[in-house]
Design a protein around this motif. Structure first.
Motif, mmCIF file in Angstrom:
data_model
loop_
_atom_site.group_PDB
_atom_site.id
_atom_site.type_symbol
_atom_site.label_atom_id
_atom_site.label_comp_id
_atom_site.label_asym_id
_atom_site.label_seq_id
_atom_site.Cartn_x
_atom_site.Cartn_y
_atom_site.Cartn_z
ATOM 1 N N LEU A 181 -5.940 -39.939 -38.416
ATOM 2 C CA LEU A 181 -5.583 -39.315 -39.683
ATOM 3 C C LEU A 181 -5.953 -40.252 -40.822
ATOM 4 O O LEU A 181 -5.571 -41.425 -40.839
ATOM 5 C CB LEU A 181 -4.070 -39.031 -39.721
ATOM 6 C CG LEU A 181 -3.492 -38.573 -41.063
ATOM 7 C CD1 LEU A 181 -4.056 -37.211 -41.454
ATOM 8 C CD2 LEU A 181 -1.968 -38.532 -41.008
ATOM 9 N N ASN A 182 -6.696 -39.735 -41.806
ATOM 10 C CA ASN A 182 -7.105 -40.519 -42.973
ATOM 11 C C ASN A 182 -6.159 -40.166 -44.131
ATOM 12 O O ASN A 182 -6.484 -39.347 -44.997
ATOM 13 C CB ASN A 182 -8.556 -40.213 -43.325
ATOM 14 C CG ASN A 182 -9.103 -41.168 -44.379
ATOM 15 O OD1 ASN A 182 -8.351 -41.851 -45.067
ATOM 16 N ND2 ASN A 182 -10.428 -41.206 -44.498
ATOM 17 N N GLU A 183 -4.978 -40.790 -44.120
ATOM 18 C CA GLU A 183 -3.994 -40.473 -45.144
ATOM 19 C C GLU A 183 -4.455 -40.897 -46.531
ATOM 20 O O GLU A 183 -4.176 -40.201 -47.524
ATOM 21 C CB GLU A 183 -2.660 -41.142 -44.817
ATOM 22 C CG GLU A 183 -1.853 -40.415 -43.752
ATOM 23 C CD GLU A 183 -0.410 -40.876 -43.722
ATOM 24 O OE1 GLU A 183 0.471 -40.069 -44.114
ATOM 25 O OE2 GLU A 183 -0.163 -42.019 -43.319
ATOM 26 N N ALA A 184 -5.130 -42.005 -46.631
ATOM 27 C CA ALA A 184 -5.574 -42.478 -47.938
ATOM 28 C C ALA A 184 -6.498 -41.457 -48.599
ATOM 29 O O ALA A 184 -6.372 -41.177 -49.806
ATOM 30 C CB ALA A 184 -6.284 -43.830 -47.794
ATOM 31 N N MET A 185 -7.411 -40.874 -47.821
ATOM 32 C CA MET A 185 -8.312 -39.858 -48.356
ATOM 33 C C MET A 185 -7.541 -38.642 -48.854
ATOM 34 O O MET A 185 -7.788 -38.128 -49.953
ATOM 35 C CB MET A 185 -9.317 -39.451 -47.282
ATOM 36 C CG MET A 185 -10.133 -38.216 -47.615
ATOM 37 S SD MET A 185 -11.248 -38.434 -49.018
ATOM 38 C CE MET A 185 -12.517 -39.477 -48.279
ATOM 39 N N LEU A 186 -6.579 -38.178 -48.056
ATOM 40 C CA LEU A 186 -5.832 -36.979 -48.427
ATOM 41 C C LEU A 186 -4.932 -37.222 -49.636
ATOM 42 O O LEU A 186 -4.746 -36.339 -50.477
ATOM 43 C CB LEU A 186 -5.006 -36.492 -47.239
ATOM 44 C CG LEU A 186 -5.822 -36.024 -46.030
ATOM 45 C CD1 LEU A 186 -4.911 -35.549 -44.913
ATOM 46 C CD2 LEU A 186 -6.779 -34.915 -46.429
ATOM 47 N N GLU A 187 -4.379 -38.414 -49.747
ATOM 48 C CA GLU A 187 -3.579 -38.748 -50.930
ATOM 49 C C GLU A 187 -4.452 -38.772 -52.170
ATOM 50 O O GLU A 187 -4.046 -38.300 -53.245
ATOM 51 C CB GLU A 187 -2.890 -40.094 -50.727
ATOM 52 C CG GLU A 187 -1.753 -40.050 -49.709
ATOM 53 C CD GLU A 187 -1.218 -41.435 -49.390
ATOM 54 O OE1 GLU A 187 -1.872 -42.428 -49.785
ATOM 55 O OE2 GLU A 187 -0.152 -41.521 -48.743
ATOM 56 N N ASP A 188 -5.666 -39.299 -52.048
ATOM 57 C CA ASP A 188 -6.584 -39.354 -53.189
ATOM 58 C C ASP A 188 -7.021 -37.951 -53.604
ATOM 59 O O ASP A 188 -7.142 -37.653 -54.798
ATOM 60 C CB ASP A 188 -7.818 -40.199 -52.836
ATOM 61 C CG ASP A 188 -7.482 -41.677 -52.704
ATOM 62 O OD1 ASP A 188 -6.405 -42.086 -53.196
ATOM 63 O OD2 ASP A 188 -8.286 -42.410 -52.092
ATOM 64 N N ILE A 189 -7.254 -37.072 -52.623
ATOM 65 C CA ILE A 189 -7.659 -35.697 -52.940
ATOM 66 C C ILE A 189 -6.534 -34.985 -53.690
ATOM 67 O O ILE A 189 -6.769 -34.296 -54.689
ATOM 68 C CB ILE A 189 -8.029 -34.933 -51.655
ATOM 69 C CG1 ILE A 189 -9.305 -35.508 -51.039
ATOM 70 C CG2 ILE A 189 -8.217 -33.437 -51.953
ATOM 71 C CD1 ILE A 189 -9.645 -34.914 -49.683
#
Length: 379
Positions: free
Chosen positions: A296-304
């Motif tokens: 899971l790429n949480e950092a990417m989803l938080e940025d989106i």
């Protein structure tokens, strides 16, 4: 059957059995006729009709009560004394009294079941928000680090969203290496449910995770003339390898559309199953033969979510996170999403209830004595 010092239980039992048989046969025949020839007739609460079976129990209890009273009367040694004091016992009046109350019960049950006949057209204005879900159906969503799998948890989240949307409009975009509109924006929740079981990697031939393309396609799915509150919910593991997802989220925000994200998976990740006939035949491997682990790429989803002005939530085994996003949607301005016409049914319980009340009054007015009293003269 009047002016007796005991009830004629045998005669009463025979008459009651005959009357019950006729009543049940008539009721079943009427039910069959209504079902076949009057399709507009229905019961709002058909399960209440099971209460009609209690009528047969009442008949049995009544006969047992007659037997009990006869047994008590036999304890008197002088029938003449009974006649002079009670005025005689009338099995007919007792039976009529019971039948009126017994069938009052049946009509009361029918009234409670909510008989409805005919239709009326009602017009309702719905208010809510417009939401398009962008659902990741790439192979990495088959990973089982979020049991039973990321894909199954995503389906569950979408099903919960459909159930909680009342007055809102919903659309579905599926994506992997490319994005496709699966369901245009609609207020028909039943249509959305039809697609839930078929959501999977086979829907998109090109593998990958094109989150940006999915957000752009979802943004274009809102009518240009539509105002009010609009939102995109991206459900994915965040492994974006294809395009500029942050730019797509910013473009959506500039158009007045919020972008929320739901993370599916765990930071520790899991292998990607390779399925054959619905069973795991192995796990995906890279060119060196090592098992591929999808995380899971949480950092990417938080940025989106930040770029789109929305919120990020992570699905866990305890919950999909959809409730938190529904709360966000309910905090948005509710606008009119459409005017809908539907057919309703006219209630007809009043007639059944009136008959029940009349029968109850009639039963209470009826006595069980013959109405005559014999007098004795002492000599």
């Amino acid at each position: 059957m009047t002016n007796r010092t005991a009830y004629r239980t045998g005669t009463a039992a025979l008459l009651l059995v005959l009357i019950e048989a006729v009543a049940w046969a008539t009721g079943i025949a009427l039910w069959w006729s209504l079902e076949r020839f009057v399709p507009a007739f229905r019961f709002a609460r058909p399960w209440v009709l099971w209460g009609l079976l209690a009528g047969a129990v009442l008949v049995l209890l009544y006969l047992l009560d007659l037997w009990r009273r006869n047994r008590a009367l036999r304890r008197f040694s002088e029938p003449l004394l009974l006649t002079s004091t009670l005025g005689g016992l009338s099995t007919t009046r007792s039976l009529l009294r019971f039948l009126t109350l017994r069938h009052a019960f049946s009509f009361a049950v029918l009234a409670l079941a909510g008989p409805q006949l005919g239709t009326r057209v009602e017009e309702v204005k719905a208010q809510g928000v417009d939401v398009i879900v962008a659902l990741d159906v790439s192979n990495s969503m088959l990973a089982q680090d979020l049991p039973p799998s990321r894909m199954e948890m995503a389906r569950r989240a979408l099903a919960q969203l459909v159930d909680r949307m009342k007055g809102d409009r919903l659309g579905i975009v599926v994506f992997a290496g490319e994005a496709y509109t699966q369901l245009p924006l609609t207020a028909d929740r039943s249509a959305a449910r039809l697609f839930l079981s078929n959501l999977g990697p086979e829907l998109v031939p090109t593998q990958g995770t094109a989150i940006g393309a999915a957000i752009d396609l979802a943004r274009e799915g809102f009518p240009e003339e539509a105002g009010g509150s609009r939102a995109i919910i991206v459900i994915t593991d965040g492994e974006n390898h294809e395009d500029d997802a942050l730019g797509a989220a910013e473009r959506a925000r500039e158009a007045g559309i919020l972008v929320h994200t739901i993370g599916m998976g765990t930071p520790q990740g899991g292998p990607i199953p390779e399925l054959q006939r619905g069973r795991v035949a192995g796990y995906k491997k890279d060119r060196e033969g090592r098992t591929v682990v999808s995380r899971l790429n949480e950092a990417m989803l938080e940025d989106i979510a930040a770029a789109g002005g929305g919120a990020y939530v992570r699905a866990t085994v305890q919950g999909t996170g959809i409730d938190a996003l529904v709360a966000e949607l309910r905090g948005m301005d509710q606008t009119e999403t459409g005017t809908y016409r539907f057919a309703g049914h006219e209630d007809q319980f009043q007639s059944f209830l009136a008959i029940a009340i009349l029968l109850i009054f009639a039963g209470l007015l009826l006595g069980e004595g013959s109405g005559t009293r014999k007098r004795t003269i002492a000599t």
